[in-house]
Scaffold this motif. Structure first.
Motif, PDB file in Angstrom:
ATOM      1  N   GLY A 175      70.616  69.237  35.496  1.00  0.00           N
ATOM      2  CA  GLY A 175      71.081  68.084  34.735  1.00  0.00           C
ATOM      3  C   GLY A 175      70.865  68.356  33.257  1.00  0.00           C
ATOM      4  N   LEU A 176      71.422  67.517  32.411  1.00  0.00           N
ATOM      5  CA  LEU A 176      71.277  67.677  30.957  1.00  0.00           C
ATOM      6  C   LEU A 176      70.865  66.359  30.334  1.00  0.00           C
ATOM      7  N   ALA A 177      69.795  66.393  29.526  1.00  0.00           N
ATOM      8  CA  ALA A 177      69.336  65.219  28.785  1.00  0.00           C
ATOM      9  C   ALA A 177      69.148  65.627  27.331  1.00  0.00           C
ATOM     10  N   PHE A 178      69.804  64.915  26.415  1.00  0.00           N
ATOM     11  CA  PHE A 178      69.744  65.245  24.992  1.00  0.00           C
ATOM     12  C   PHE A 178      68.712  64.359  24.294  1.00  0.00           C
ATOM     13  N   LYS A 179      67.907  64.975  23.417  1.00  0.00           N
ATOM     14  CA  LYS A 179      66.826  64.247  22.756  1.00  0.00           C
ATOM     15  C   LYS A 179      67.330  63.295  21.679  1.00  0.00           C
ATOM     16  N   ASP A 180      68.611  63.445  21.256  1.00  0.00           N
ATOM     17  CA  ASP A 180      69.150  62.504  20.272  1.00  0.00           C
ATOM     18  C   ASP A 180      69.667  61.229  20.927  1.00  0.00           C
ATOM     19  N   GLY A 181      69.516  61.113  22.260  1.00  0.00           N
ATOM     20  CA  GLY A 181      69.908  59.899  22.960  1.00  0.00           C
ATOM     21  C   GLY A 181      71.324  59.897  23.489  1.00  0.00           C
ATOM     22  N   THR A 182      72.111  60.912  23.149  1.00  0.00           N
ATOM     23  CA  THR A 182      73.469  60.993  23.683  1.00  0.00           C
ATOM     24  C   THR A 182      73.416  61.187  25.195  1.00  0.00           C
ATOM     25  N   LYS A 183      74.314  60.503  25.896  1.00  0.00           N
ATOM     26  CA  LYS A 183      74.321  60.571  27.352  1.00  0.00           C
ATOM     27  C   LYS A 183      74.680  61.974  27.831  1.00  0.00           C
ATOM     28  N   GLY A 184      73.873  62.497  28.748  1.00  0.00           N
ATOM     29  CA  GLY A 184      74.140  63.808  29.328  1.00  0.00           C
ATOM     30  C   GLY A 184      74.744  63.673  30.710  1.00  0.00           C
ATOM     31  N   VAL A 185      74.195  64.416  31.652  1.00  0.00           N
ATOM     32  CA  VAL A 185      74.705  64.368  33.018  1.00  0.00           C
ATOM     33  C   VAL A 185      73.569  64.657  33.998  1.00  0.00           C
ATOM     34  N   ASP A 186      73.527  63.901  35.089  1.00  0.00           N
ATOM     35  CA  ASP A 186      72.525  64.100  36.134  1.00  0.00           C
ATOM     36  C   ASP A 186      73.060  63.430  37.401  1.00  0.00           C
ATOM     37  N   PRO A 187      73.408  64.214  38.425  1.00  0.00           N
ATOM     38  CA  PRO A 187      73.170  65.653  38.541  1.00  0.00           C
ATOM     39  C   PRO A 187      74.343  66.481  38.053  1.00  0.00           C
ATOM     40  N   LEU A 188      74.065  67.759  37.755  1.00  0.00           N
ATOM     41  CA  LEU A 188      75.101  68.763  37.499  1.00  0.00           C
ATOM     42  C   LEU A 188      75.037  69.725  38.675  1.00  0.00           C
ATOM     43  N   LEU A 189      75.973  69.572  39.586  1.00  0.00           N
ATOM     44  CA  LEU A 189      75.945  70.319  40.838  1.00  0.00           C
ATOM     45  C   LEU A 189      76.309  71.786  40.630  1.00  0.00           C
ATOM     46  N   PRO A 190      75.951  72.656  41.570  1.00  0.00           N
ATOM     47  CA  PRO A 190      76.353  74.069  41.475  1.00  0.00           C
ATOM     48  C   PRO A 190      77.857  74.204  41.294  1.00  0.00           C
ATOM     49  N   LYS A 191      78.249  75.074  40.371  1.00  0.00           N
ATOM     50  CA  LYS A 191      79.645  75.376  40.021  1.00  0.00           C
ATOM     51  C   LYS A 191      80.299  74.283  39.174  1.00  0.00           C
ATOM     52  N   ALA A 192      79.584  73.175  38.924  1.00  0.00           N
ATOM     53  CA  ALA A 192      80.144  72.115  38.091  1.00  0.00           C
ATOM     54  C   ALA A 192      79.889  72.417  36.624  1.00  0.00           C
ATOM     55  N   ASN A 193      80.570  71.677  35.748  1.00  0.00           N
ATOM     56  CA  ASN A 193      80.395  71.893  34.313  1.00  0.00           C
ATOM     57  C   ASN A 193      80.351  70.572  33.575  1.00  0.00           C
ATOM     58  N   PHE A 194      79.831  70.599  32.354  1.00  0.00           N
ATOM     59  CA  PHE A 194      79.729  69.421  31.499  1.00  0.00           C
ATOM     60  C   PHE A 194      79.989  69.852  30.061  1.00  0.00           C
ATOM     61  N   GLY A 240      73.421  69.963  12.276  1.00  0.00           N
ATOM     62  CA  GLY A 240      72.040  69.684  12.632  1.00  0.00           C
ATOM     63  C   GLY A 240      71.622  70.493  13.839  1.00  0.00           C
ATOM     64  N   THR A 241      70.392  70.279  14.288  1.00  0.00           N
ATOM     65  CA  THR A 241      69.880  70.948  15.482  1.00  0.00           C
ATOM     66  C   THR A 241      69.700  69.921  16.588  1.00  0.00           C
ATOM     67  N   TYR A 242      70.287  70.214  17.719  1.00  0.00           N
ATOM     68  CA  TYR A 242      70.261  69.288  18.858  1.00  0.00           C
ATOM     69  C   TYR A 242      69.472  69.936  19.996  1.00  0.00           C
ATOM     70  N   THR A 272      64.546  74.326  28.590  1.00  0.00           N
ATOM     71  CA  THR A 272      64.906  73.758  27.289  1.00  0.00           C
ATOM     72  C   THR A 272      65.981  74.584  26.607  1.00  0.00           C
ATOM     73  N   GLY A 273      66.718  73.931  25.713  1.00  0.00           N
ATOM     74  CA  GLY A 273      67.757  74.631  24.964  1.00  0.00           C
ATOM     75  C   GLY A 273      68.009  73.940  23.629  1.00  0.00           C
ATOM     76  N   HIS A 274      68.773  74.606  22.760  1.00  0.00           N
ATOM     77  CA  HIS A 274      69.027  74.098  21.410  1.00  0.00           C
ATOM     78  C   HIS A 274      70.454  74.438  20.994  1.00  0.00           C
ATOM     79  N   ILE A 275      71.120  73.485  20.368  1.00  0.00           N
ATOM     80  CA  ILE A 275      72.436  73.701  19.778  1.00  0.00           C
ATOM     81  C   ILE A 275      72.295  73.536  18.267  1.00  0.00           C
ATOM     82  N   VAL A 276      72.639  74.568  17.525  1.00  0.00           N
ATOM     83  CA  VAL A 276      72.593  74.516  16.064  1.00  0.00           C
ATOM     84  C   VAL A 276      74.028  74.372  15.566  1.00  0.00           C
TER      85      VAL A 276
END
Length: 408
Positions: A362-381, A389-391, A402-406
């Motif tokens: 799943g994906l949860a963003f610390k800036d509060g933007t809605k992510g996705v849960d669950p992200l099933l095998p072979k699925a994409n978001f 900025g840095t997300y 963990t991950g980061h988008i610059v």
């Protein structure tokens, strides 16, 4: 004589079309597989050209169908048999028949692709089949199991139990391979299906002109969506804003708002529509048992096309869309890691995460933007980043990832 010549030409065209497509298109489009109940075949549709390219003999009375998350295998149960046909989608041939018991109905495959559940209607049990070995590894008693829905987290399955006088949705714990509770019903359940996010379970009841909406956290029916006569199957696809329900009486695909539960529009399909499937939440393939065809519906525009298949088509599955079709910047989720862990993109660019693991993430963003849960095998978001900025983000299922988008 002319009809015989025409039939011969049609057979030659079906046989030759895959060769033509292979020569002209290296990256073949996903295929849809349609079970034709009355002629014991599966019609194979190339979704790129919208035509039948093969017809495969399978077990008698093809009833339930399932496709693996990698799209390499399609499973077909036979209502008039005791087996499940295994189709190799590369060759479009049956490579094995799995003996599961008398009159198998619905099929469901767990999100990790490891276990297939088969409702063995004639023997009052659900068979657990190990997909790697194609062998039955467990049996769970359930009265007249019809169809099955596995929750997207892979932990439980809801089985439509049609035992006379004891109608219910039986909940099976997949890990322990046991029935853990039952939701009693006043009428025979037809087809349960989870929304893509697993938050609600849609199901229909024989003789009730509505879609029942069940909260799986409480196992309570929380609302209904009114329909025409004889609704059969309702779904909410990932990427779609509206839910879609097959309604047999008027022969329509009914679109509804999943939040307000109000109907938005109806799209006429064929006679006695039975099932629906989609791999992208944009185009839906509806089988029409009474008119021997499939209606392909664009959920956004409402435009549709018709494809003639075999006799009395019931179930349909569609291979997952190829990952290569996803454009822009990509992050692969593999071995419980984000690769790359840090990605630099330009402002306005879209980033797509692809789950290449066997596990659900799943994906949860610390800036509060809605992510996705669950992200099933072979699925994409996908998410578009408009501001520099840095997300920072984490896997909502496994927070140590963990991950980061610059954004430049």
């Amino acid at each position: 004589m002319r009809s015989l010549i025409r039939m011969s030409l049609e057979r030659l065209l079906i046989a030759a079309l895959p060769l033509v497509l292979a020569a002209g298109n290296v990256d073949a489009a996903p295929k849809a597989y349609v079970g034709n109940f009355k002629d014991n075949t599966v019609s194979v549709i190339d979704t790129g050209v919208g035509a039948v390219v093969a017809r495969i003999p399978v077990v008698g009375g093809p009833h339930g169908m399932g496709v693996t998350s990698d799209g390499r295998r399609v499973y077909v149960s036979g209502d008039m048999s005791s087996g499940v046909s295994v189709i190799d989608t590369e060759t479009d041939r049956v490579i094995q028949t799995i003996e599961v018991g008398k009159t198998p109905h619905g099929i469901a495959i767990t999100p990790d692709g490891k276990i297939m559940l088969v409702g063995v209607y004639g023997e009052n049990r659900v068979a657990f089949v190990d997909v790697a070995s194609n062998s039955v590894v467990a049996k769970v008693p359930v009265a007249n199991p019809h169809t099955i829905a596995v929750r997207p987290d892979g932990k439980t399955a809801y089985v439509a139990s049609q035992g006379p006088g004891k109608f219910a949705l039986v909940v099976i714990d997949i890990a322990s391979r046991s029935a853990i509770r039952a939701v009693a019903l006043e009428a025979a359940p037809r087809d349960p299906e989870f929304s893509f996010d697993g938050k609600v379970l849609y199901f229909t009841l024989a003789g009730v002109n509505a879609i029942e909406v069940l909260d799986p956290m409480t196992d309570k029916v929380v609302s209904e969506v009114p329909t025409g006569v004889s609704p059969h199957l309702a779904k909410l696809y990932r990427g779609a804003t509206l839910g879609a329900a097959v309604v047999q009486g008027p022969g329509v695909l009914q679109l509804f708002d999943p939040i307000t539960k109000k109907n938005v529009r109806t799209i006429a399909v064929g006679s006695q529509p039975h099932w629906q499937a989609s791999n992208d939440g944009k185009k839906v393939y509806v089988t029409n048992e009474g008119s021997n065809n499939v209606t392909v519906v664009d959920l956004r525009s409402g435009q549709k096309t018709t494809i003639l298949v075999g006799a009395a088509p019931r179930k349909v599955v569609v291979q997952p869309a190829p990952l290569e079709s996803i454009g822009g910047a990509r992050i692969s989720i593999t071995k419980f890691m984000f690769a790359p862990a840090t990605l630099s993109v330009a402002s306005g660019e879209t980033v797509t995460w692809v789950n290449n693991d066997g596990a659900t993430h799943g994906l949860a963003f610390k800036d509060g933007t809605k992510g996705v849960d669950p992200l099933l095998p072979k699925a994409n978001f996908s998410r578009t980043f408009d501001k520099p900025g840095t997300y920072d983000y984490i896997c909502s299922v496994h927070p140590f990832m963990t991950g980061h988008i610059v954004v430049r």
